[in-house]
Scaffold this motif. Structure first.
Motif, PDB file in Angstrom:
ATOM      1  N   ARG A   1       0.840  -1.213   0.000  1.00 48.30           N
ATOM      2  CA  ARG A   1       0.000   0.000   0.000  1.00 48.30           C
ATOM      3  C   ARG A   1       0.870   1.257   0.000  1.00 48.30           C
ATOM      4  N   HIS A   2       1.872   1.245  -0.871  1.00 46.58           N
ATOM      5  CA  HIS A   2       2.822   2.350  -0.930  1.00 46.58           C
ATOM      6  C   HIS A   2       2.228   3.538  -1.697  1.00 46.58           C
ATOM      7  N   ASP A   3       2.361   4.715  -1.142  1.00 46.92           N
ATOM      8  CA  ASP A   3       1.902   5.937  -1.809  1.00 46.92           C
ATOM      9  C   ASP A   3       2.942   6.467  -2.789  1.00 46.92           C
ATOM     10  N   ALA A   4       4.208   6.223  -2.475  1.00 46.63           N
ATOM     11  CA  ALA A   4       5.285   6.735  -3.323  1.00 46.63           C
ATOM     12  C   ALA A   4       6.403   5.707  -3.393  1.00 46.63           C
ATOM     13  N   VAL A   5       6.994   5.575  -4.558  1.00 44.98           N
ATOM     14  CA  VAL A   5       8.096   4.648  -4.771  1.00 44.98           C
ATOM     15  C   VAL A   5       9.249   5.429  -5.390  1.00 44.98           C
ATOM     16  N   PHE A   6      10.410   5.365  -4.764  1.00 41.57           N
ATOM     17  CA  PHE A   6      11.557   6.117  -5.248  1.00 41.57           C
ATOM     18  C   PHE A   6      12.355   5.314  -6.276  1.00 41.57           C
ATOM     19  N   GLY A   7      12.804   5.993  -7.313  1.00 41.50           N
ATOM     20  CA  GLY A   7      13.623   5.373  -8.340  1.00 41.50           C
ATOM     21  C   GLY A   7      14.826   6.241  -8.662  1.00 41.50           C
ATOM     22  N   GLY A   8      15.797   5.632  -9.333  1.00 42.60           N
ATOM     23  CA  GLY A   8      17.026   6.357  -9.666  1.00 42.60           C
ATOM     24  C   GLY A   8      17.125   6.745 -11.128  1.00 42.60           C
ATOM     25  N   ALA A   9      15.988   6.751 -11.837  1.00 41.08           N
ATOM     26  CA  ALA A   9      16.014   7.071 -13.267  1.00 41.08           C
ATOM     27  C   ALA A   9      16.469   8.510 -13.507  1.00 41.08           C
ATOM     28  N   ARG A  10      17.119   8.702 -14.664  1.00 43.60           N
ATOM     29  CA  ARG A  10      17.583  10.030 -15.057  1.00 43.60           C
ATOM     30  C   ARG A  10      17.114  10.320 -16.477  1.00 43.60           C
ATOM     31  N   ARG A  11      16.943  11.579 -16.792  1.00 44.67           N
ATOM     32  CA  ARG A  11      16.409  11.961 -18.104  1.00 44.67           C
ATOM     33  C   ARG A  11      17.390  11.703 -19.240  1.00 44.67           C
ATOM     34  N   ASP A  12      18.670  11.615 -18.940  1.00 43.98           N
ATOM     35  CA  ASP A  12      19.640  11.402 -20.021  1.00 43.98           C
ATOM     36  C   ASP A  12      19.737   9.945 -20.432  1.00 43.98           C
ATOM     37  N   GLU A  13      19.041   9.045 -19.721  1.00 45.47           N
ATOM     38  CA  GLU A  13      19.149   7.617 -20.028  1.00 45.47           C
ATOM     39  C   GLU A  13      18.391   7.232 -21.290  1.00 45.47           C
TER      40      GLU A  13
ATOM     41  N   GLU B   1       9.485  12.107 -18.276  1.00 43.00           N
ATOM     42  CA  GLU B   1       9.059  11.965 -16.895  1.00 43.00           C
ATOM     43  C   GLU B   1       9.126  13.282 -16.143  1.00 43.00           C
ATOM     44  N   ARG B   2       8.333  13.375 -15.106  1.00 44.13           N
ATOM     45  CA  ARG B   2       8.484  14.416 -14.110  1.00 44.13           C
ATOM     46  C   ARG B   2       9.263  13.820 -12.928  1.00 44.13           C
ATOM     47  N   ILE B   3       9.720  14.698 -12.046  1.00 48.73           N
ATOM     48  CA  ILE B   3      10.385  14.206 -10.841  1.00 48.73           C
ATOM     49  C   ILE B   3       9.377  13.462  -9.970  1.00 48.73           C
ATOM     50  N   ILE B   4       8.135  13.965  -9.912  1.00 49.91           N
ATOM     51  CA  ILE B   4       7.036  13.243  -9.285  1.00 49.91           C
ATOM     52  C   ILE B   4       6.103  12.788 -10.403  1.00 49.91           C
ATOM     53  N   SER B   5       6.058  11.485 -10.657  1.00 47.00           N
ATOM     54  CA  SER B   5       5.334  10.928 -11.792  1.00 47.00           C
ATOM     55  C   SER B   5       4.112  10.156 -11.303  1.00 47.00           C
ATOM     56  N   LEU B   6       2.933  10.552 -11.757  1.00 45.07           N
ATOM     57  CA  LEU B   6       1.681   9.923 -11.322  1.00 45.07           C
ATOM     58  C   LEU B   6       1.451   8.603 -12.052  1.00 45.07           C
ATOM     59  N   ARG B   7       1.049   7.576 -11.313  1.00 44.02           N
ATOM     60  CA  ARG B   7       0.645   6.294 -11.883  1.00 44.02           C
ATOM     61  C   ARG B   7      -0.805   6.015 -11.481  1.00 44.02           C
ATOM     62  N   ASP B   8      -1.587   5.479 -12.430  1.00 44.26           N
ATOM     63  CA  ASP B   8      -3.012   5.283 -12.183  1.00 44.26           C
ATOM     64  C   ASP B   8      -3.287   4.038 -11.334  1.00 44.26           C
ATOM     65  N   GLU B   9      -4.561   3.669 -11.210  1.00 47.06           N
ATOM     66  CA  GLU B   9      -4.967   2.552 -10.365  1.00 47.06           C
ATOM     67  C   GLU B   9      -4.385   1.221 -10.837  1.00 47.06           C
ATOM     68  N   PHE B  10      -3.950   1.161 -12.091  1.00 45.33           N
ATOM     69  CA  PHE B  10      -3.351  -0.061 -12.624  1.00 45.33           C
ATOM     70  C   PHE B  10      -1.821   0.029 -12.656  1.00 45.33           C
TER      71      PHE B  10
ATOM     72  N   THR C   1      -5.294   9.874  -5.821  1.00 45.80           N
ATOM     73  CA  THR C   1      -6.493   9.274  -5.262  1.00 45.80           C
ATOM     74  C   THR C   1      -6.195   7.863  -4.763  1.00 45.80           C
ATOM     75  N   PRO C   2      -7.069   7.278  -3.943  1.00 39.57           N
ATOM     76  CA  PRO C   2      -6.847   5.914  -3.472  1.00 39.57           C
ATOM     77  C   PRO C   2      -6.656   4.946  -4.642  1.00 39.57           C
ATOM     78  N   GLY C   3      -5.643   4.111  -4.530  1.00 39.18           N
ATOM     79  CA  GLY C   3      -5.324   3.165  -5.592  1.00 39.18           C
ATOM     80  C   GLY C   3      -4.211   3.642  -6.490  1.00 39.18           C
ATOM     81  N   GLN C   4      -4.070   4.963  -6.622  1.00 37.08           N
ATOM     82  CA  GLN C   4      -2.976   5.517  -7.410  1.00 37.08           C
ATOM     83  C   GLN C   4      -1.713   5.591  -6.541  1.00 37.08           C
ATOM     84  N   HIS C   5      -0.577   5.829  -7.172  1.00 36.95           N
ATOM     85  CA  HIS C   5       0.648   6.123  -6.443  1.00 36.95           C
ATOM     86  C   HIS C   5       1.536   6.982  -7.325  1.00 36.95           C
ATOM     87  N   VAL C   6       2.598   7.486  -6.755  1.00 38.42           N
ATOM     88  CA  VAL C   6       3.539   8.281  -7.548  1.00 38.42           C
ATOM     89  C   VAL C   6       4.907   7.612  -7.518  1.00 38.42           C
ATOM     90  N   ARG C   7       5.648   7.810  -8.599  1.00 40.12           N
ATOM     91  CA  ARG C   7       7.053   7.410  -8.658  1.00 40.12           C
ATOM     92  C   ARG C   7       7.873   8.695  -8.514  1.00 40.12           C
TER      93      ARG C   7
END
Length: 223
Positions: free
Chosen positions: A48-60, A67-76, A97-103
């Protein structure tokens, strides 16, 4: 070592477990990288994580440049590049919203060279795979692939011993090594500064499946 030093809890979702019980099947192209998506999404839902941290970079990759630094992911767990929030003056919106999370990608604006210079400055210990070492490898798609259980040479591919290092440490089934003599952080910094290819472009076979390979995976929920 990091878990023991910091006293934190480590939870691992394994692709192999999903293959063993039939929830996932090996791909015809041999790469397991896209198979990581389902275990990742299941782990996020279970925790039930609200946010998940990643190490992605835009130059990759050009998909990660969207991507944004805070990237929204939907219920799926899916990513819609057209549904990303503006980030002006370093202001970030983590609402969902409930079910969504951000990266969250805190080093999105860094380059590979920035990362290595920071590692050098802070004297951060790293796994030896990032530095030059002798290894059994074979040539495929212009990359040196290590010999292993999920990375076996074909009959027409010759196994050699080469001094190589890994610019990125990813799934063995699709991650290649580069020839290198860089055995210290300082020598890696010098090597990266001379490079004209990103580490994913130079060493990730899964990104060569199609021009939109990374974007397609991200839309399905991949990091």
């Amino acid at each position: 070592e990091t878990v023991a030093r910091l006293g934190i809890r480590l939870e691992v979702a394994r692709v192999q477990d999903y293959i063993d019980d039939g929830r996932l099947h090996e791909r015809a192209d041999g790469t397991r990288n896209p198979l990581q998506t389902l275990p990742l999404l299941d782990a996020i839902a279970a925790g039930r994580h609200d946010a998940v941290f990643g190490g992605a970079r835009r130059d990759e990759d050009k998909a990660r440049a969207k991507e944004r630094i805070i990237s929204l992911r939907d219920e799926f767990g899916q990513w819609d590049p057209r549904n990303q929030r503006p980030e002006l003056w370093s202001l970030y919106n983590g609402r969902h919203t409930p079910g969504q999370h951000v990266r969250a990608f805190p080093i999105s604006n860094w380059t590979e060279l920035d990362v290595w210079r920071y590692i050098e400055r802070e004297d951060i210990p790293l796994p030896p795979l990032y530095f030059a070492h002798e290894r059994e490898v074979f040539r495929r798609d212009g990359m040196w692939r290590a010999v292993g259980e999920v990375s076996e040479p074909r009959p027409d591919e010759t196994v050699e011993r080469r001094v190589v290092r890994y610019r990125t440490v990813g799934d063995m089934s699709c991650t290649g090594a580069v020839e290198s003599d860089a055995v210290t952080t300082a020598s890696v910094v010098a090597e990266v500064a001379r490079s004209t290819l990103t580490e994913r472009g130079a060493t990730r076979a899964d990104d060569r499946i199609s021009e939109a390979a990374m974007e397609d995976r991200k839309k399905d929920g991949y990091f």
